[in-house]
Design a protein around this motif. Structure first.
Motif, PDB file in Angstrom:
ATOM      1  N   THR A 177     -10.828   9.874   1.684  1.00 59.26           N
ATOM      2  CA  THR A 177     -12.034   9.172   1.836  1.00 59.26           C
ATOM      3  C   THR A 177     -10.547   8.024   3.102  1.00 59.26           C
ATOM      4  N   SER A 198       0.771  -1.032  -0.064  1.00 56.27           N
ATOM      5  CA  SER A 198      -0.045   0.266  -0.063  1.00 56.27           C
ATOM      6  C   SER A 198       0.315   1.114   0.000  1.00 56.27           C
ATOM      7  N   ASN A 215      -4.877   3.524  -8.874  1.00 53.50           N
ATOM      8  CA  ASN A 215      -3.835   3.794  -8.145  1.00 53.50           C
ATOM      9  C   ASN A 215      -4.480   3.442  -6.361  1.00 53.50           C
ATOM     10  N   GLU A 216      -6.202   4.095  -6.558  1.00 56.35           N
ATOM     11  CA  GLU A 216      -6.392   4.350  -5.140  1.00 56.35           C
ATOM     12  C   GLU A 216      -7.202   2.750  -4.982  1.00 56.35           C
ATOM     13  N   LYS A 217      -7.045   1.563  -6.167  1.00 51.21           N
ATOM     14  CA  LYS A 217      -7.973   0.878  -6.092  1.00 51.21           C
ATOM     15  C   LYS A 217      -6.968  -0.645  -5.580  1.00 51.21           C
ATOM     16  N   PRO A 265     -13.273   2.654  -5.326  1.00 54.41           N
ATOM     17  CA  PRO A 265     -12.195   2.519  -4.534  1.00 54.41           C
ATOM     18  C   PRO A 265     -13.184   2.139  -3.502  1.00 54.41           C
ATOM     19  N   ASP A 286      -1.036  14.458  -0.908  1.00 55.59           N
ATOM     20  CA  ASP A 286      -1.633  13.998  -2.027  1.00 55.59           C
ATOM     21  C   ASP A 286      -1.087  14.164  -3.190  1.00 55.59           C
ATOM     22  N   ASN A 296      -7.138   8.173   2.748  1.00 59.36           N
ATOM     23  CA  ASN A 296      -6.368   8.037   1.938  1.00 59.36           C
ATOM     24  C   ASN A 296      -7.293   8.545   0.540  1.00 59.36           C
ATOM     25  N   CYS A 297      -6.596   9.930   0.355  1.00 57.88           N
ATOM     26  CA  CYS A 297      -7.165  10.969  -1.206  1.00 57.88           C
ATOM     27  C   CYS A 297      -8.659  11.244  -0.483  1.00 57.88           C
ATOM     28  N   TRP A 357      -4.435   0.802  -3.254  1.00 60.43           N
ATOM     29  CA  TRP A 357      -4.227   0.737  -2.589  1.00 60.43           C
ATOM     30  C   TRP A 357      -5.152   0.078  -1.168  1.00 60.43           C
ATOM     31  N   CYS A 397      -4.395   9.917  -6.126  1.00 58.65           N
ATOM     32  CA  CYS A 397      -4.921  10.091  -6.096  1.00 58.65           C
ATOM     33  C   CYS A 397      -5.575  10.701  -7.590  1.00 58.65           C
TER      34      CYS A 397
END
Length: 537
Positions: free
Chosen positions: A437, A68, A99-101, A130, A92, A434-435, A103, A75
């Motif tokens: 959320t 991760s 990329n978010e998925k 995500p 960010d 993250n980003c 992570w 983001c």
């Protein structure tokens, strides 16, 4: 919960619980926290066995699970500006949904308590966001009673979460509801009104029954349009949003209320009272609704009020029937203030158990949360020195609230429960942003000084007493408080009180009785939250 846009104070309803929260839609259409440090006690540090890594699954159909840390902060829509919690710029940088998925998948594989039970056939490319991807990355196992093993997987907008967890601020009218009957004739009643809120200023009281919403007959209306009207009014989305309600309290004529939503700040500790029960004995009572940051000083003030009362108090009734949890550090400090310092000295409030990767690299000492004897500012906490406490409970008593019960029992304090069986959540999270959320995946199981933490089906009450909506909270005649006072004086459950309360509930629901539930109860209301842990290495 009620009249709130977010149960414990939140705006967006995560998809996993939105269907349950908007109970009115279905019925109308149907025809109708923390951080380690110190401690002793000899509880062995442990990790859950048998959690082997699942095969890698693609995040875009081609790549496997990646650490991760390698994609953190990449983001699709990077934030700019300063993080209010840290004073530093957001981390960010430009990235993508994939990329978010990535992570999310890496974070689950590293930290999730049951990471080896996540289905291995899932593909990130099948999920648009995500959050949607995160929602399915959990165990599908069930408990012995048939309930989902993981009922607590959810996300929140980071800024909304920050405001709610720090100060309990939400867009609402300031009233909370309980649903007693979801099919016609429906019944929805006010259970709690926040002091100084629009609902309080308007004169709305606990026990009031909802009659109409923006001209729609709440009790008997059917149809999709009426459902939308009702749900929209019960969950305002913006400050200044105004809706019209009619309520009836007891046998009095129905009263109309025009309520305007505003930013309501919850008061987690209310109704701090010393009750004279005769014979020179005094019992303290307080309503405790949320383990949020502002609760700490209010709890300290309440304990000092009890200590300053002539003769002090000999017993305490802690009303946590609507307290779904929150920050574990608050629970630890409350438990310390209830017990005698000698009972909690060098004892473990809660032993934290992680997956077999020990993802946060905690030592044995770091995994043992003590009974904190000082405030977060370092000031010594007062103590009531009690060997017995009575807690008023319900299925909405959850997580950090259950930790108070379990930890006190672990050091020999007698904890009697009056009301209903608690929710059953010995698990906790280290919320991770993250980003923009914040993700809540179960990462910890907690046990007390005696090593006990297996209460997935909740703690059963010493005395079963249905909630009494016809009396105000803190009224000695309210059924649960009355039963608690009778139990402390007589040593047994007052069966006449239980029978009377049960009969009253049956009269209110002559058909198939439903289990009353707080509406709009968000997952955050049912949490055991820790301070941020180190990133997995």
């Amino acid at each position: 919960m009620a009249f709130r846009k977010v149960d414990m104070r939140r705006l967006p309803r995560p998809g996993a619980w939105a269907a349950a929260a908007t109970f009115a839609v279905a019925s109308l259409l149907a025809g109708c926290g923390g951080g380690g440090g110190g401690g002793g006690g000899g509880i062995p540090f442990a990790a859950l066995p048998g959690t082997t890594p699942p095969p890698a699954t693609g995040t875009g159909g081609s790549s496997g699970i990646v650490p991760s840390a390698t994609v953190a902060g990449m983001c699709a829509s990077p934030r700019s500006g300063t993080n209010p919690d840290t004073g530093a710029a957001y981390p960010d940088r430009a990235g993508s949904i994939d990329n978010e998925k990535s992570w999310v998948r890496g974070w689950i594989d590293e930290t999730y308590l049951w990471y080896g039970e996540v289905p291995t056939t899932l593909k990130a490319s099948d999920y648009a966001t995500p959050v949607a991807w995160f929602n399915v990355l959990k165990t599908t196992a069930t408990t012995a009673s048939g309930r989902a093993k993981d009922r607590f997987h959810f996300t929140y907008d980071t800024e909304v979460y920050r405001q709610l967890s720090q100060g309990g601020v939400s867009v609402s009218y300031g009233a909370e509801f309980v649903s007693i009957a979801t099919s016609p004739p429906r019944e929805l009643r006010v259970v709690l009104v926040e002091p100084g809120s629009p609902a309080d200023v308007a004169g709305l009281k606990r026990g009031a029954k909802l009659v109409t919403v923006d001209g729609v007959d709440f009790v008997n209306a059917t149809g999709t349009a009426n459902a939308a009207t009702i749900n929209g009014a019960l969950s305002p989305k913006t400050v200044g949003e105004t809706h019209n309600f009619t309520f009836q309290l007891g046998s009095a004529p129905a009263v109309s209320y025009s309520l305007k939503a505003t930013n309501v700040t919850s008061k987690p500790v209310q109704n701090v009272t010393v009750l004279d029960v005769g014979g020179g004995n005094h019992v303290g009572y307080m309503l405790f609704n949320d383990h949020i940051t502002t609760a700490e000083q209010q709890l300290i003030d309440a304990v000092n009020t009890f200590k300053a009362s002539p003769g002090g108090i000999q017993d305490l009734v802690l009303d946590m029937r609507y307290n779904g949890g929150g920050q574990l550090a608050i629970a630890s400090r409350l438990a310390y203030m209830i017990a005698a310092p000698s009972a909690t000295a060098n004892k473990t409030f809660e032993q934290l158990t992680f997956n077999d990767k020990n993802p946060f690299h905690f030592s044995q000492a770091q995994s043992q949360m003590p009974f904190y004897s000082t405030s977060r500012n370092g000031a010594a906490l007062p103590s009531l020195g009690l060997s017995r406490v009575t807690v008023l409970t319900s299925p909405d008593t959850c997580s950090a609230s259950e930790s108070v019960i379990n930890s006190l029992r672990g050091v020999g304090v007698t904890v009697n429960l009056v009301g209903g069986t608690t929710c059953g959540k010995p698990y906790g999270f280290y919320p991770q942003d993250n980003c923009g959320t914040t993700y809540f995946a179960i990462q910890v199981k907690g046990v007390n000084q005696l090593g006990f933490g297996d209460y997935g089906d909740g703690f059963p009450p010493t005395c079963t007493v249905p909630d009494d909506y016809d009396h105000q909270l803190g009224d000695p005649n309210e059924a649960r408080l009355a039963a608690a006072l009778a139990l402390r004086s007589g040593g047994s459950c007052p069966t006449s009180t239980v029978k009377a309360a049960a009969q009253g509930l049956q009269k209110a629901q002559p058909a198939e009785a439903e289990t009353p539930f707080l509406i709009d109860q968000s997952p955050l209301r049912r949490n055991r939250l820790f301070d941020l842990a180190p990133n997995p290495g």
